[in-house]
Design a protein around this motif. Structure first.
Motif, short mmCIF file in Angstrom:
data_model
loop_
_atom_site.label_atom_id
_atom_site.label_comp_id
_atom_site.label_asym_id
_atom_site.label_seq_id
_atom_site.Cartn_x
_atom_site.Cartn_y
_atom_site.Cartn_z
N GLU A 1 31.53 -30.18 37.35
CA GLU A 1 32.00 -28.83 37.01
C GLU A 1 32.45 -28.87 35.55
N VAL A 2 31.73 -28.14 34.71
CA VAL A 2 32.01 -28.20 33.28
C VAL A 2 32.40 -26.82 32.76
N PRO A 3 33.46 -26.73 31.96
CA PRO A 3 33.79 -25.42 31.36
C PRO A 3 32.76 -25.07 30.29
N LEU A 4 32.61 -23.79 30.06
CA LEU A 4 31.67 -23.31 29.05
C LEU A 4 32.43 -22.74 27.86
N GLY A 5 31.86 -22.91 26.69
CA GLY A 5 32.49 -22.40 25.47
C GLY A 5 31.46 -21.72 24.60
N ALA A 6 31.78 -21.61 23.32
CA ALA A 6 30.89 -20.93 22.37
C ALA A 6 30.43 -21.90 21.30
N HIS A 7 29.19 -21.76 20.92
CA HIS A 7 28.60 -22.51 19.82
C HIS A 7 28.10 -21.50 18.80
N GLU A 8 28.03 -21.90 17.56
CA GLU A 8 27.61 -20.96 16.51
C GLU A 8 26.20 -20.42 16.75
N ARG A 9 25.43 -21.12 17.57
CA ARG A 9 24.07 -20.67 17.84
C ARG A 9 23.92 -19.99 19.20
N GLY A 10 25.00 -19.90 19.96
CA GLY A 10 24.90 -19.24 21.27
C GLY A 10 26.14 -19.45 22.11
N GLY A 11 26.27 -18.61 23.13
CA GLY A 11 27.40 -18.70 24.05
C GLY A 11 27.04 -19.42 25.33
N ALA A 12 27.99 -19.40 26.29
CA ALA A 12 27.82 -20.08 27.58
C ALA A 12 27.32 -21.50 27.36
N ALA A 13 28.01 -22.21 26.47
CA ALA A 13 27.51 -23.49 25.99
C ALA A 13 28.40 -24.65 26.40
N PHE A 14 27.77 -25.81 26.53
CA PHE A 14 28.50 -27.04 26.83
C PHE A 14 27.88 -28.17 26.02
N ALA A 15 28.57 -29.31 26.02
CA ALA A 15 28.13 -30.45 25.23
C ALA A 15 28.03 -31.69 26.10
N LEU A 16 27.11 -32.58 25.74
CA LEU A 16 26.94 -33.88 26.40
C LEU A 16 27.05 -34.98 25.35
N HIS A 17 27.89 -35.94 25.61
CA HIS A 17 28.06 -37.07 24.69
C HIS A 17 27.88 -38.36 25.48
N VAL A 18 27.14 -39.32 24.90
CA VAL A 18 26.95 -40.62 25.56
C VAL A 18 27.44 -41.73 24.66
N ARG A 19 27.97 -42.78 25.28
CA ARG A 19 28.43 -43.95 24.53
C ARG A 19 27.41 -45.07 24.53
N ALA A 20 26.34 -44.90 25.31
CA ALA A 20 25.22 -45.84 25.30
C ALA A 20 23.96 -45.04 25.56
N ALA A 21 22.86 -45.44 24.96
CA ALA A 21 21.63 -44.67 25.04
C ALA A 21 21.13 -44.55 26.47
N ALA A 22 20.67 -43.36 26.83
CA ALA A 22 20.13 -43.12 28.17
C ALA A 22 19.33 -41.83 28.17
N THR A 23 18.35 -41.77 29.07
CA THR A 23 17.68 -40.51 29.35
C THR A 23 18.66 -39.63 30.12
N VAL A 24 18.71 -38.36 29.76
CA VAL A 24 19.63 -37.43 30.41
C VAL A 24 18.84 -36.25 30.98
N VAL A 25 19.11 -35.95 32.26
CA VAL A 25 18.49 -34.82 32.94
C VAL A 25 19.62 -33.93 33.48
N VAL A 26 19.53 -32.62 33.23
CA VAL A 26 20.59 -31.69 33.64
C VAL A 26 19.97 -30.53 34.41
N ASP A 27 20.50 -30.27 35.62
CA ASP A 27 20.14 -29.11 36.42
C ASP A 27 21.38 -28.26 36.64
N VAL A 28 21.25 -26.95 36.58
CA VAL A 28 22.36 -26.06 36.89
C VAL A 28 22.13 -25.46 38.27
N SER A 29 23.19 -25.44 39.09
CA SER A 29 23.05 -24.91 40.46
C SER A 29 24.02 -23.76 40.75
#
Length: 270
Positions: A235-263
């Protein structure tokens, strides 16, 4: 007192030729109801279209409307007082409430939501607590797969240069939007995401957080070695980005393939 010879009645000093207060109360009728007055009725009273609404009684205008006009914050058209609620609204099925309501109209749904005719006739919902936000399930949609980043470019707001060879690189942040919000809703405040990491190269942590907010020192998905596939419902809160709203961020500390689905989305109603 009564003159038995004439049959006439003398009036006390607190009586007038008009009906006395005691007679009004005994008869149970409402007379002279105005600001600050109390309405009494012996039987349920219906408020015909345009007629006064009687406190504590059944007020039914049928298919028509009872309209309150005027008033101000200092002198409201309708003011409720007392320990026993004087305004009772009976449930109306959702499909019987018009999509557009006259501004200021009130209705209650069978699930006890208070519906208000909002600005420009749009339906609005009275939010009274944290739980007034609604979790709305949506058909699962894939927002991101870093192995095919170009296919999801419409959802990527920034950070695409942090993806190399299908992996989001260590220390990089990717910004995404959940995309189109259902037309009857606005103000998305959060989302339920299924986040998967794959093709890991070493142990690491992924953190999901609202765009525009400081990155927290927490984890949304953990992995502990190379070549792992792990997922988590986040469950992630949504915020605003200069290029669009309803936005979130993903940060990784080690390289990995990332797949995201919204339900599901956490939204407020119009």
């Amino acid at each position: 007192m009564r003159d038995h010879g004439t049959g006439k009645r003398d009036m006390n000093t607190d009586e007038t030729p008009s009906t006395t207060r005691r007679t009004v109360i005994r008869a149970g009728v409402a007379v002279g109801v105005g600001v600050g007055a109390t309405a009494l009725a012996g039987t349920p009273a219906d408020a015909a279209p345009g007629a006064p609404v009687i406190g504590g009684q059944l007020n039914d205008a049928g298919e028509a409307e009872t309209v309150l006009v005027g008033g101000s914050s200092a002198n409201p058209t309708l003011a409720l007082a007392g320990t026993d609620p004087m305004l009772r609204l009976f449930p109306t099925p959702d499909d019987a409430i018009p999509a557009e309501l006259p501004t200021g109209s009130l209705a209650v749904t069978p699930t006890a939501e208070l519906v208000v005719g909002g600005r420009d006739g749009r339906r609005a919902y009275v939010n009274t607590s944290r739980w007034a936000n609604r979790i709305v399930a949506v058909p699962p949609v894939r927002l991101l797969d870093t192995r095919a980043l170009a296919s999801y470019s419409a959802n990527v707001l920034a950070g695409a240069d942090g993806v190399v060879s299908g992996r989001l690189q260590a220390g990089r942040t990717l910004y995404l939007t959940v995309g189109v919000v259902p037309a009857s809703y606005y103000g998305p405040v959060g989302a339920y995401l299924n986040i998967t990491v794959a093709n890991t190269v070493s142990g690491g942590v992924l953190t999901a957080f609202a765009a525009g907010a400081a990155r927290p020192d927490t984890s949304s998905v953990n992995w502990w070695g190379p070549n792992q596939i792990l997922s988590n419902l986040v469950e992630v809160p949504l915020g605003a980005h200069e290029r669009g709203g309803a936005a979130f961020a993903l940060h990784v500390r080690a390289a990995a393939t990332v797949v995201v689905d919204v339900s599901a989305l956490i939204l407020t109603r119009r």
